[in-house]
Design an enzyme around this catalytic site. Structure first.
Site, PDB file in Angstrom:
ATOM      1  N   GLY A  20       0.860  -1.189   0.000  1.00 19.54           N
ATOM      2  CA  GLY A  20       0.000   0.000   0.000  1.00 19.54           C
ATOM      3  C   GLY A  20       0.892   1.232   0.000  1.00 19.54           C
ATOM      4  N   ILE A  52       2.331   2.807   2.383  1.00 24.67           N
ATOM      5  CA  ILE A  52       3.526   2.714   3.236  1.00 24.67           C
ATOM      6  C   ILE A  52       4.557   1.769   2.606  1.00 24.67           C
ATOM      7  CG2 ILE A  52       4.382   2.054   5.529  1.00 24.67           C
ATOM      8  CD1 ILE A  52       1.613   3.038   6.628  1.00 24.67           C
ATOM      9  N   THR A 112      -3.341  -7.165  -4.168  1.00 18.87           N
ATOM     10  CA  THR A 112      -3.485  -6.594  -5.508  1.00 18.87           C
ATOM     11  C   THR A 112      -2.090  -6.353  -6.071  1.00 18.87           C
ATOM     12  OG1 THR A 112      -5.228  -5.292  -4.472  1.00 18.87           O
ATOM     13  CG2 THR A 112      -4.712  -4.753  -6.754  1.00 18.87           C
ATOM     14  N   ILE A 156       5.922  -3.449  10.691  1.00 26.50           N
ATOM     15  CA  ILE A 156       5.387  -2.119  11.004  1.00 26.50           C
ATOM     16  C   ILE A 156       3.898  -2.051  10.621  1.00 26.50           C
ATOM     17  CG2 ILE A 156       7.595  -0.892  10.843  1.00 26.50           C
ATOM     18  CD1 ILE A 156       6.732   0.054   8.014  1.00 26.50           C
ATOM     19  N   ARG A 202       0.604  -4.653  11.532  1.00 28.03           N
ATOM     20  CA  ARG A 202      -0.191  -4.948  12.722  1.00 28.03           C
ATOM     21  C   ARG A 202       0.325  -6.226  13.370  1.00 28.03           C
ATOM     22  NH1 ARG A 202      -1.580  -0.490  13.031  1.00 28.03           N
ATOM     23  NH2 ARG A 202      -3.665   0.389  13.130  1.00 28.03           N
ATOM     24  N   GLU A 262      -0.814  -4.887  22.933  1.00 23.54           N
ATOM     25  CA  GLU A 262      -0.105  -3.629  23.203  1.00 23.54           C
ATOM     26  C   GLU A 262      -0.756  -2.951  24.398  1.00 23.54           C
ATOM     27  OE1 GLU A 262      -0.030  -1.362  19.582  1.00 23.54           O
ATOM     28  OE2 GLU A 262       0.980  -2.946  18.475  1.00 23.54           O
ATOM     29  N   HIS A 270       4.951   0.925  19.074  1.00 19.32           N
ATOM     30  CA  HIS A 270       3.980   1.388  18.072  1.00 19.32           C
ATOM     31  C   HIS A 270       4.129   2.894  17.809  1.00 19.32           C
ATOM     32  CE1 HIS A 270      -0.102   0.144  16.191  1.00 19.32           C
ATOM     33  NE2 HIS A 270       0.480   1.093  15.474  1.00 19.32           N
TER      34      HIS A 270
HETATM   35  C1  GLV Z   1      -0.950   3.077  13.213  1.00 19.83           C
HETATM   36  O1  GLV Z   1      -0.623   1.951  13.379  1.00 19.83           O
HETATM   37  C2  GLV Z   1      -1.934   3.466  12.278  1.00 19.83           C
HETATM   38  O2  GLV Z   1      -2.677   2.602  11.789  1.00 19.83           O
HETATM   39  O3  GLV Z   1      -2.025   4.662  11.990  1.00 19.83           O
END
Ligand code: GLV
Length: 321
Positions: free
Chosen positions: A155, A157, A178, A235, A237, A266, A285
């Site tokens: 995506g 990120i 995708t 980074i 989930r 968490e 996080h």
């Molecule tokens: C952090 O993990 C977010 O989803 O913004």
């Protein structure tokens, strides 16, 4: 009268923006969430709520909130929200995409390089007074330069992460639900199957959201397929990873090390085995945690609430899933 519940302390100028059109109730703590009972109680007459990923939006919340029109989630991920339920009640939910993309990708690179070059171990070594002299293999790590990097989740990120890799002369592979031809052309990223990604990457970086498809994707079988000197970074989930399998993979040398910004639970339980492993770097996080980005995320939530309470379309609605 509109009423907004804000479940964390946010700077006063943002509260004042909300107060221009609504009564505002704020939980004035930065690091502890509004207690669930208090949240449910406050929602009784709320028309909007500003939440973080600590708040789970489920049946109990929706039942407690008969007047709710909008839920603004201060995160891009929204696995804390039962989206079909929220939509079935005609409530709009919003998230914070785009504004946090670059900051989160930077944290990903930071974590990857920290693990690869053993920065946390090295710093602790100095702090403990163990630094006697220069040593040929003292805290020797792994190069990112020329490495094969596998990105799971391409995506925004994932793409921003891949863009940063260009300076390291890496070979980038990715796997995603995708296929993105744009990523392949612009970033030189090769689309591969999940197994090919696991088997061939020197570094595997997970940026994926939590969905039914990604839950427990990195399990025992997946870690076994990775190279024994692979470094795993998450980074996305926490629940995309079976943490027991990760611990076992690290203990048994199936992979070399990991860096995690996200965990299944968490905050992490202090007895978690990962905390006693020198080859596991855990941060709390903080992917999007730069001052500028956190301000932008808060502003976006405030804008979304204002728009919905004024019968307008929010900037970043969460679409049906
Ligand atoms: C952090 O993990 C977010 O989803 O913004």
């Amino acid at each position: 009268m509109e009423k907004v519940i804000v479940t964390r302390k946010i700077p006063q100028p943002f509260i004042e923006q909300l107060e221009a059109f609504a009564e505002v109730e704020v939980w004035n703590e930065s690091y502890t969430p509004m207690p669930r009972d208090k949240f449910l109680d406050s929602l009784k007459d709320a028309t909007a709520c500003f939440i973080t990923l600590s708040e789970k939006i489920d049946e109990a919340v929706i039942e407690s909130a008969p007047h709710l029109k909008v839920i603004a989630n201060m995160a891009v991920g929204f696995d804390n929200i039962d989206v079909p339920l929220v939509h079935s009640k005609g409530i709009i939910a919003t998230n914070t995409p785009e504004v946090l993309t670059e900051t989160t990708a930077e944290l990903g690179i930071t974590l990857l390089l920290s693990v690869a070059r053993r920065i946390v171990e090295a710093e602790q070594y100095v702090q403990r007074g163990e630094w006697q002299s220069w040593g040929p293999y003292l805290l020797a790590g792994k190069d990112l330069y020329n490495a094969k990097v596998g990105i799971f989740g391409m995506g925004d990120i994932g793409k921003a992460f891949a863009r940063r890799l260009k300076g390291f002369n890496t070979n980038v592979m990715y796997h995603n639900r995708t296929r993105y031809k744009d990523a392949e052309e612009k970033l030189g990223a090769l689309y591969v199957s999940f197994d090919t990604l696991l088997e061939n990457s020197d570094f595997i970086v997970c940026t994926a959201p939590l969905t039914e498809d990604t839950r427990d994707k990195f399990n025992e079988a997946a870690f076994k397929k990775m190279k024994n000197d692979a470094i795993f970074i998450n980074i996305g989930r926490g629940a995309v990873v079976d943490e027991q399998a990760l611990v076992k993979a690290l203990q048994e040398g199936e992979i070399a090390a990991c860096g995690l910004d996200v965990l299944r639970q968490e905050p992490i339980d202090m007895s978690h085995p990962l905390l006693s492993m020198s080859n596991a770097v855990i941060v709390p996080h903080i992917g999007s945690a730069s001052m500028i980005t956190r301000n932008r995320m808060i502003q976006l939530c405030v804008d979304n609430i204002r728009l919905v309470l004024n019968d307008k379309q929010p900037k970043t609605p969460i679409k049906a899933i």
